[in-house]
Design an enzyme around this catalytic site. Sequence first.
Site, short mmCIF file in Angstrom:
data_model
loop_
_atom_site.label_atom_id
_atom_site.label_comp_id
_atom_site.label_asym_id
_atom_site.label_seq_id
_atom_site.Cartn_x
_atom_site.Cartn_y
_atom_site.Cartn_z
N ARG B 28 0.91 -1.13 0.15
CA ARG B 28 -0.01 0.04 -0.14
C ARG B 28 0.91 1.31 -0.07
NH1 ARG B 28 -3.94 -3.16 3.05
NH2 ARG B 28 -2.91 -2.72 4.81
N CYS B 51 -6.92 -18.98 14.47
CA CYS B 51 -7.91 -18.92 15.67
C CYS B 51 -9.42 -19.66 15.40
CB CYS B 51 -7.98 -17.43 16.40
SG CYS B 51 -6.68 -16.63 16.21
N ARG B 452 -13.78 -1.23 42.89
CA ARG B 452 -14.03 -1.04 44.34
C ARG B 452 -13.58 -1.70 45.38
NH1 ARG B 452 -20.37 0.23 44.55
NH2 ARG B 452 -19.92 0.64 46.60
#
Lengths: 462, 462
Positions: B28, B51, B452
Amino acid sequence: MFPMGATERLVVIGGDAAGMSAASQARRMKGPDELEIVAFERGHFSSYSACGIPYWVSGDVTDRAELVARTPKEHRERAIDLRMRTEVTEIDVAGGRVRSRDLESGAESWTGYDKLVVATGARPVRPDLPGIGAPGVHGVQTLDDGQALLDSLSRTEGRRAVVVGAGYIGVEMAEALLKHGFEVTLVDRGEQPMATLDPDMGRLVHEAMSGMGITTVSRTAVTKILTGDDGRVRAVATDSAEHPADIVVLGIGVEPETTLARAAGLPLGHHGGLLTDLSMRVRGHENIWAGGDCVEVLDLVSGRERHVPLGTHANKHGQVIGANVGGGYGTFPGVVGTAVSKVCDLEIARTGLREKDARAVGLQYVTATIESTSRAGYFPGAAAMTVKMLAERRTGRLLGVQIVGREGAGKRVDVAAVALTAGMTVEQMTALDLGYAPPFSPVWDPVLVAARKASAAVRAGA
Amino acid sequence: MFPMGATERLVVIGGDAAGMSAASQARRMKGPDELEIVAFERGHFSSYSACGIPYWVSGDVTDRAELVARTPKEHRERAIDLRMRTEVTEIDVAGGRVRSRDLESGAESWTGYDKLVVATGARPVRPDLPGIGAPGVHGVQTLDDGQALLDSLSRTEGRRAVVVGAGYIGVEMAEALLKHGFEVTLVDRGEQPMATLDPDMGRLVHEAMSGMGITTVSRTAVTKILTGDDGRVRAVATDSAEHPADIVVLGIGVEPETTLARAAGLPLGHHGGLLTDLSMRVRGHENIWAGGDCVEVLDLVSGRERHVPLGTHANKHGQVIGANVGGGYGTFPGVVGTAVSKVCDLEIARTGLREKDARAVGLQYVTATIESTSRAGYFPGAAAMTVKMLAERRTGRLLGVQIVGREGAGKRVDVAAVALTAGMTVEQMTALDLGYAPPFSPVWDPVLVAARKASAAVRAGA
């Protein structure tokens, strides 16, 4: 001041997310021997999910009780004196007390406070239109509103509904009404539905809703609600047309409910919300905190204050307030403007700035819009999504992301929300190590594809 | 050196993700008049999703061709001289050339290069066990492997399968074999399946797989593959038992395929992978780049080199290499160790360090594990998930997150991946502005709930 071990009194105005989170967190930090907590709520319900109302109306959630995270009784069992159907009518800042009225008996009384939390929420924008009070016209802000709408739906034989406003609540209500078999028309003043998106992304929502059979009338203001001989709504009039309606739902949005705060001289911002510091303490007031839909919050991307009524913020505010009131420490640094919603299977999400937000604060930007899929293209269930990304010119800093797509699209906005919080550039984002496996993502996650295109645009736009 | 306009030759070894991404990106940036590109691939396929093989074997993906992102013909149409079934047998670094052999004709030849990309991938770990070569024993690394396994499945009448190794590939193959109606036994040396998780989280995977009918045999090494009179596999033997098997799938993992690189004297790391700089240039070699499964990458959390064979990294490497080879600029800063997978409807994700990873680099940490749901608890389809978070002692810096849950759990790891990249503390994470609406999240996203709790643990563990 109280000697150690003596009792302070915390008064909370508003028994919903922010107020009761604050009360609960304060209670976790200090027992009743140290801190007395009195909370006032004018409605019938405490600690409920207003965001869940459209899904209760739609029937997705079948039991109203499921929307209530904690009942008044549960709060009282935690030594929080929650007084329901009791409206605070005045804050006496100098005297350190609030006046309240029992809405059942009409009895009034004063309650002193050492510390005060203002969590009065938001009120729906209800335009002053002829006929707006007619039977069959409904807001959807409270559980009471939702119940009234459900009752109305079950009584209505006609099946034509007009929703006024095409923001989050409007489109969610359009879905709910579709599920009840209504023909739904959305009337909205914006160029496209979902004005929280740029119009080019809103157009995608418009098209998708058309495919679901929802009619959207944009750039159009409602001028009048027309009623029939029985006094019930029969149509919604605009400048150009009349839309027959057996039911009208108002989803125009909300504004901060700060009537009390204004009367008490507390500081309000440009959007009418209370102004606080980072610990959610009302500016200039040592012993008053405010949180939830009645405050303005800092937008970390634009540096401006905004009004962002959203349950998740209200809960965070409450947590922070409760920690500070209880002798701990917490801050709410601000928001990046993340929101996610859906209409049927269309997912809509945004975070950060839209183009017009960026322009409004003088930021120059480039944009990139890409199409990708939620899973590897070859994996069953891969669903199309469009991602638009804004980056600051030159610096390449991420400014915002908007996503419109199907299953798996919406929550991808979280990646951008974290990147915004961290001040990442779009070029940095191209290298993010996001989870990849074919059932979960294409090999380039759509957010990465957008980041690559945005980064190229930053370079090209130097 | 070449005068401007003259042709350089780029040689690429390996026609899969990293190599062909590099070639495509270089193309490209530079046309054939500036850059000649020759690529060698010893297999039958180019640019495919390894995969995706488990999902092709399972039948989720029906057509092998869908796994091929770009065929050799498509590459050639982009002026990339991709020579299939041609194996590079030697890299002559001093001479700037590679020797290759046409696997059909056996013909050998030398090809000179100005720039070289080594993208030789990984090879499956194939333990040297008696019987490992028997018919019915299958790896699943390449499309050829996948085809052989599918052929074998269709010929096998018995329905007992043993999968050796309970990592990502192992559990994905267990699902695939279940879908073919096999009784599946996973045999693994680890304390729990999914050793990429801490054992307490792996136990959740173990339990969920039991519920799906998958038998997991942990802490057990395979000692032998037993064959029948026909020479075909009939059982897998361990120290303690024999597991009857009509099919055996090896999912033990892979190691860098760096035989060529080692022979050529290129620098290898502790895991046997090539060592590169941030531009993916092989260390000490001005005109050689490497990427994909044959390299080691920097783990940004531990500061150590790791081998992380994953298609998404390979594609990023290729992109970076192609940009640099093509006269542009790009870097691959490293990974945080994000991975996501699933077994049937169980989603498994991780990022950052496990407990033992943290200990290995001398980091002290606290952990927090929470249970939450993918949507608001009251919303239909809300699915349970467990989130475990590691934070550094004192600093509170996020070190890692592991998630096991159902639909909507896995990709939540991305939030943690970005936070890790940004070096956030868990306390900072508690304020993250993540998308909230009842169909998408509880009002506290599970990642926030974990943050938290982790933040409280940091404070408590001061």
